[in-house]
Design a protein around this motif. Sequence first.
Motif, PDB file in Angstrom:
ATOM      1  N   ALA A 118     -15.086  -0.377  53.797  1.00  9.17           N
ATOM      2  CA  ALA A 118     -15.598  -0.060  52.468  1.00  9.17           C
ATOM      3  C   ALA A 118     -15.124  -1.124  51.485  1.00  9.17           C
ATOM      4  O   ALA A 118     -14.067  -1.734  51.672  1.00  9.17           O
ATOM      5  N   THR A 119     -15.907  -1.341  50.439  1.00 12.33           N
ATOM      6  CA  THR A 119     -15.599  -2.343  49.426  1.00 12.33           C
ATOM      7  C   THR A 119     -15.631  -1.698  48.050  1.00 12.33           C
ATOM      8  O   THR A 119     -16.474  -0.834  47.772  1.00 12.33           O
ATOM      9  N   ASP A 120     -14.726  -2.132  47.197  1.00 12.11           N
ATOM     10  CA  ASP A 120     -14.699  -1.649  45.820  1.00 12.11           C
ATOM     11  C   ASP A 120     -13.946  -2.657  44.963  1.00 12.11           C
ATOM     12  O   ASP A 120     -13.283  -3.570  45.484  1.00 12.11           O
ATOM     13  N   SER A 121     -14.031  -2.490  43.662  1.00 11.35           N
ATOM     14  CA  SER A 121     -13.290  -3.345  42.739  1.00 11.35           C
ATOM     15  C   SER A 121     -12.438  -2.478  41.831  1.00 11.35           C
ATOM     16  O   SER A 121     -12.719  -1.294  41.619  1.00 11.35           O
ATOM     17  N   THR A 122     -11.384  -3.069  41.292  1.00 13.84           N
ATOM     18  CA  THR A 122     -10.503  -2.350  40.383  1.00 13.84           C
ATOM     19  C   THR A 122      -9.975  -3.318  39.338  1.00 13.84           C
ATOM     20  O   THR A 122      -9.916  -4.528  39.564  1.00 13.84           O
ATOM     21  N   GLY A 123      -9.603  -2.792  38.196  1.00 11.04           N
ATOM     22  CA  GLY A 123      -9.067  -3.611  37.113  1.00 11.04           C
ATOM     23  C   GLY A 123      -7.548  -3.688  37.185  1.00 11.04           C
ATOM     24  O   GLY A 123      -6.877  -2.711  37.507  1.00 11.04           O
TER      25      GLY A 123
END
Length: 308
Positions: A118-123
Amino acid sequence: MKKRKRWPRDEALYNKVQETEFPNFFEFVKHLTNYVCKEKKMKKIIQCLLIWRKFPNLSVRRARGFLLALKQFKVITVGVPCFKTLSNYNENGYLGIILDNLIEESSKPLSVIEHDFATDSTGIRTKLFSTWYSLRCRRRIRKRDHLKTHISVGVKSKIVTSVDINKGKDNEIFREHVDKTSKNFKINEWSGDGMYWAKENCRAVSSVGGKPYFNCKKSWNGKQGGCPPWKIMNQESINNKEFYDKHYHKRSNVESANMSKKMIHGDKVYSRLPSSRINEETLRWINHNINVLNRAKHEWCIEPKFMT
């Protein structure tokens, strides 16, 4: 008040993983850097940088003092450079090549159990503020700068197979992660939220033998647009939503990986230069992988190749 249901866990295993985190961390760092870095000086620098970034809130001078204490008690054996040398290497943009190799080598041992991703982005917060926002709005408001970190993880162990610290280009980065991960892992499924709902992303996952599971939007026109897996994915999300959601929601594990890293290794960076920020954040994700390897050693009896 009704108590919240808690997932059962093996308490003895959990205790063992927690208790061995620090002893095994120093061993993994030593063997991993020796395996990836060929030059003696670079081995020393990378080991010191990884240990420094294991502990949030340490300035470079205090980090050097901590490293000297570790050497005095023979926890580490490498020479500790001066604080200015550590700082200079932390700012070096070319260090990213070595750090990418460390991410790759630290994730490889779990290729025997990881097949869904799975792929995601975060700050990530910083300590700096931009002035353009105040000038534009003509108000005395300062907007804190931040980084955007894209990660791809194996959903079973939360091992990170690829990291990019970059704002924008979300879908291009996604496809790069698929290519990097497919070199070392067999891919069965790949999930992501609506941000990655695109034909090219669907085609990239299918080309490496995986099945995409994105958060499909209602705006789909019912056509395949030259990409059959795109139509199959969207139709399945409509016709068999319960089954589809079970696979799609494996992406929740990437949220757990983000939270785990932020809780243990910090949720902000302290460096000022852009290259320093990227290196600092990447070093912390390598340390996250080392923590996962410690768990894998006890739970799945996986001994990394670089430890032999």
